[in-house]
Design an enzyme around this catalytic site. Structure first.
Site, mmCIF file in Angstrom:
data_model
loop_
_atom_site.group_PDB
_atom_site.id
_atom_site.type_symbol
_atom_site.label_atom_id
_atom_site.label_comp_id
_atom_site.label_asym_id
_atom_site.label_seq_id
_atom_site.Cartn_x
_atom_site.Cartn_y
_atom_site.Cartn_z
ATOM 1 N N HIS A 1 0.731 -1.472 0.170
ATOM 2 C CA HIS A 1 -0.038 -0.218 -0.304
ATOM 3 C C HIS A 1 1.328 1.432 -0.045
ATOM 4 C CE1 HIS A 1 1.221 -0.936 4.382
ATOM 5 N NE2 HIS A 1 0.933 0.946 4.382
HETATM 6 N N1 UDP Z 1 -2.080 -5.917 9.254
HETATM 7 C C1 UDP Z 1 -3.601 -6.022 10.086
HETATM 8 N N2 UDP Z 1 -4.826 -5.890 9.131
HETATM 9 C C2 UDP Z 1 -3.908 -6.006 7.376
HETATM 10 C C3 UDP Z 1 -2.957 -5.801 7.088
HETATM 11 C C4 UDP Z 1 -1.747 -5.163 7.912
HETATM 12 O O1 UDP Z 1 -4.178 -5.423 11.284
HETATM 13 O O2 UDP Z 1 -5.267 -6.281 7.280
HETATM 14 C C5 UDP Z 1 -1.737 -5.002 10.473
HETATM 15 C C6 UDP Z 1 -0.008 -5.919 10.251
HETATM 16 O O3 UDP Z 1 0.374 -7.067 10.893
HETATM 17 C C7 UDP Z 1 0.502 -5.125 10.903
HETATM 18 C C8 UDP Z 1 0.110 -3.688 11.139
HETATM 19 O O4 UDP Z 1 -0.845 -3.981 9.979
HETATM 20 O O5 UDP Z 1 0.766 -4.829 12.325
HETATM 21 C C9 UDP Z 1 1.272 -3.106 9.658
HETATM 22 O O6 UDP Z 1 0.359 -1.198 9.289
HETATM 23 P P1 UDP Z 1 0.482 -0.733 8.244
HETATM 24 O O7 UDP Z 1 0.685 -2.060 6.867
HETATM 25 O O8 UDP Z 1 -0.807 -0.159 7.248
HETATM 26 O O9 UDP Z 1 1.226 0.204 8.140
HETATM 27 P P2 UDP Z 1 3.077 0.477 8.454
HETATM 28 O O10 UDP Z 1 4.530 -0.570 9.457
HETATM 29 O O11 UDP Z 1 4.141 -0.027 7.285
HETATM 30 O O12 UDP Z 1 3.406 1.513 8.838
#
Ligand code: UDP
Length: 361
Positions: free
Chosen positions: A207
């Protein structure tokens, strides 16, 4: 201490879940949700599942350009901070919510504690990098999750405000990973079906702004996943939903299971049971590491260098041949290598805040 915590996005809810419960045993917390993530399955569901206290303020700000979102959040955060007059602003990570709240607090001379400080991609085209650097430089207490974060703080002349406390995502993973079984996870498919997770599968999330700009990158990712020996579960972030649906239809493949975002407990089940993980998420890269699953990261910069050892996490370009090649490499796991702390970072965060507060002039 009186602490205003500002959160706005999915990974911040997870970190706040482990820290807020502990803060509230001894201190007063005022929780502010900026509204950056607002869909039920990106926000409310996390508050319910993780029993996060309801926000005291919901600023209801989302969408628009980076400057529009950040500017509106600054104005609203400033109002809350002026009214609540806290001893601390507590912020996590690298989103526009983090930066906006930090800028507002800095000008009001409210000390800022930044959790996940020092994380650097060294890529200024990565919008979160700008948020991280600016937030660190206006914060009073910089709490790094790992030694590499602390090293970045040292190299930027911020060592005297920095401490390594471990990663609250690891606290959360350790606490919540066995709450649910994979057999209980149901996927809400974008085509309306509700299905169980197949016995063998790959877990994909994608994403980031870097991978959602044009169709070709996502098509290449789909092309790679289509050729694997098991289906791929892809819970799609709202930012990429329309594009992913349209492109998947073009490919005609049934091997990619395009679903609504899952809750955190389900996501941890998917991480723990997947064959391998393909992602551009900073959080998922670390969870793959915690669960000892091979990860391929579709980005051209490293977020978490600690994971990039022994084939455990490798970068790939958004090209099918590169993704497939990196996925074919096997990892080796040293169970004694634990660079993200001992699962008690929440206590350490609060202790550092207390010490700073007690020693203030
Ligand atoms: N996650 C979730 N549901 C989903 C996809 C990801 O709960 O459908 C969780 C994942 O396990 C992790 C977190 O969301 O704990 C990551 O968030 P995101 O990818 O939005 O942000 P980033 O880590 O890239 O800042």
């Amino acid at each position: 201490m009186r602490i205003v915590t500002v959160v706005g996005a999915r990974p911040q809810f997870i970190k706040a879940a482990v820290v807020s419960h502990k803060i509230r045993k001894k201190h007063t917390e005022i929780l502010v949700h900026t509204g950056q993530h607002f869909d039920r399955n990106m926000s409310e569901q996390f508050f319910e599942e993780l029993n996060i206290p309801a926000p005291d303020y919901n600023l209801g700000i989302s969408g628009g350009t980076h400057a529009q979102m950040t500017g509106k959040m600054m104005i609203a955060a400033e109002e809350v901070l002026m009214k609540e007059k806290p001893d601390w602003l507590l912020v996590y990570g690298d989103t526009n919510s983090t930066l906006a709240a930090a800028l507002a607090a800095a000008k009001l001379h409210i000390p800022i504690c930044h959790v996940e400080a020092g994380c650097r991609t060294h890529s200024m085209t990565n919008p979160e990098e700008i948020n991280r650097i600016c937030t660190d430089h206006v914060s009073s207490l910089l709490l790094a999750s790992t030694q590499s974060g602390m090293d970045s703080l040292i190299s930027e002349g911020l060592a005297d405000r920095g401490k390594t406390v471990g990663d609250p995502m690891y606290d959360a993973f350790s606490e919540y990973r066995s709450y649910k079984k994979i057999s209980e996870v149901r996927l809400d498919m974008l085509d309306g079906r509700k299905i169980n997770v197949p016995p063998e599968f790959y877990y994909l999330t994608c994403h980031r702004e870097e991978n959602t700009g044009d169709d070709r990158d996502l098509l290449e990712i789909f092309k790679a996943m289509e050729q694997l020996d098991a289906p791929t579960v892809y819970p799609v972030h709202p930012r990429n939903k329309a594009r992913a649906g349209r492109l998947l239809e073009q490919t005609g493949t049934e091997k990619i299971l395009l679903a609504e975002p899952v809750g955190y407990l389900d996501s941890l089940c998917l991480v723990s049971n997947a064959k391998k993980i393909v992602t551009d998420s900073g959080g998922l890269q670390r969870e793959a590491f915690f669960a000892e699953k091979k990860c391929v990261t579709i980005l051209d910069f490293v977020c978490w260098p600690e994971t990039m050892v022994s084939g455990r996490n490798e970068l790939a370009k958004p090209r099918s041949a590169d993704i497939l090649e990196k996925l074919s490499h096997e990892q080796t796991v040293d169970p004694d290598y634990k660079p993200f702390g001992d699962g008690n970072s929440a206590e350490k965060i609060i202790k550092e805040m207390e010490e700073y507060y007690d020693n203030r002039n």
